[in-house]
Write a protein that holds these residues in place. Structure first.
Motif, PDB file in Angstrom:
ATOM      1  N   PRO A  63       2.082   7.342   6.147  1.00 36.56           N
ATOM      2  CA  PRO A  63       1.455   7.504   5.389  1.00 36.56           C
ATOM      3  C   PRO A  63       1.120   9.256   3.868  1.00 36.56           C
ATOM      4  N   GLU A  64       2.367   8.943   4.415  1.00 33.23           N
ATOM      5  CA  GLU A  64       2.174   9.946   2.113  1.00 33.23           C
ATOM      6  C   GLU A  64       3.259   9.212   1.194  1.00 33.23           C
ATOM      7  N   GLN A  65       3.362   7.774   1.623  1.00 31.69           N
ATOM      8  CA  GLN A  65       3.587   7.045   0.609  1.00 31.69           C
ATOM      9  C   GLN A  65       3.705   5.677   0.858  1.00 31.69           C
ATOM     10  N   PRO A  66       2.246   5.170   1.151  1.00 32.10           N
ATOM     11  CA  PRO A  66       2.091   3.398   1.846  1.00 32.10           C
ATOM     12  C   PRO A  66       3.018   3.052   0.462  1.00 32.10           C
ATOM     13  N   ARG A  67       3.240   1.923   0.867  1.00 32.54           N
ATOM     14  CA  ARG A  67       3.590   1.006  -0.277  1.00 32.54           C
ATOM     15  C   ARG A  67       3.351  -0.492   0.014  1.00 32.54           C
ATOM     16  N   CYS A  68       2.006  -0.830   0.585  1.00 29.07           N
ATOM     17  CA  CYS A  68       1.210  -1.527  -0.437  1.00 29.07           C
ATOM     18  C   CYS A  68      -0.343  -0.886   0.016  1.00 29.07           C
ATOM     19  N   GLY A  69      -0.898  -1.849  -1.009  1.00 28.49           N
ATOM     20  CA  GLY A  69      -2.373  -1.108  -1.279  1.00 28.49           C
ATOM     21  C   GLY A  69      -3.441  -1.098   0.512  1.00 28.49           C
ATOM     22  N   PHE A  70      -3.085  -2.222   1.238  1.00 22.21           N
ATOM     23  CA  PHE A  70      -4.071  -2.544   1.934  1.00 22.21           C
ATOM     24  C   PHE A  70      -3.462  -1.187   2.706  1.00 22.21           C
ATOM     25  N   SER A  71      -1.964  -0.722   2.981  1.00 22.75           N
ATOM     26  CA  SER A  71      -1.765   0.372   3.826  1.00 22.75           C
ATOM     27  C   SER A  71      -2.436   1.645   3.018  1.00 22.75           C
ATOM     28  N   ALA A  72      -2.389   1.614   1.787  1.00 25.30           N
ATOM     29  CA  ALA A  72      -2.945   2.538   0.591  1.00 25.30           C
ATOM     30  C   ALA A  72      -4.911   2.540   1.237  1.00 25.30           C
TER      31      ALA A  72
END
Length: 146
Positions: A63-72
């Motif tokens: 949650p503090e560092q999503p690694r894809c745009g959709f997750s973000a």
């Protein structure tokens, strides 16, 4: 097999389930029984995580560092609504990454579960947010103030 209890780390309104400690699903031998054991262990981990937490986001990254745009995008929406949730980084385990797709019969990640039910992926969450459906959805389930 499962190495130990699920580790949760607190992140404000987020928690992260560490799959590295609990998903050592390497088969112990060359036979099909070990592959079945692995799939069963993964499905059990996924089901238990969903059962034990009111809101779970299977995502790429944390949650503090999503690694894809959709997750973000999904994390930003949940944060905007102040929804406490648990994030599971599927990039920590290929077995979990593929297992969640089988579990939900949904081909993409992220995947949001609320009170044990699959809500959908990033597009569905975004559409519900934009249409004004998402806030009442969480409020009706007692997860945020209406």
């Amino acid at each position: 097999m499962i190495a130990g209890p699920c580790a949760l780390s607190s992140y404000g309104t987020h928690q992260e389930v560490s799959v590295t400690d609990v998903t050592q699903f390497e088969p112990t031998g060359p036979g099909p029984d070990e592959a079945i054991d692995t799939r069963h262990a993964v499905q059990t981990f996924i089901a238990d995580t969903i059962k034990d937490n009111p809101v779970v986001l299977f995502m790429k990254g944390v949650p503090e560092q999503p690694r894809c745009g959709f997750s973000a995008v999904t994390v930003q929406i949940l944060d905007h609504l102040a929804v406490p949730f648990v994030g599971v980084d599927v990039l920590q385990s290929e077995d979990v990454r593929q297992g969640i797709k089988v579990f939900s019969d949904w081909p993409t990640i992220p995947q949001l579960y609320v009170n044990g039910e699959f809500v959908g992926g990033s597009d569905i969450v975004r559409e519900m947010f934009q249409s004004g459906e998402l806030k009442p959805f969480f409020a009706e389930r007692g997860l945020i103030q209406g």
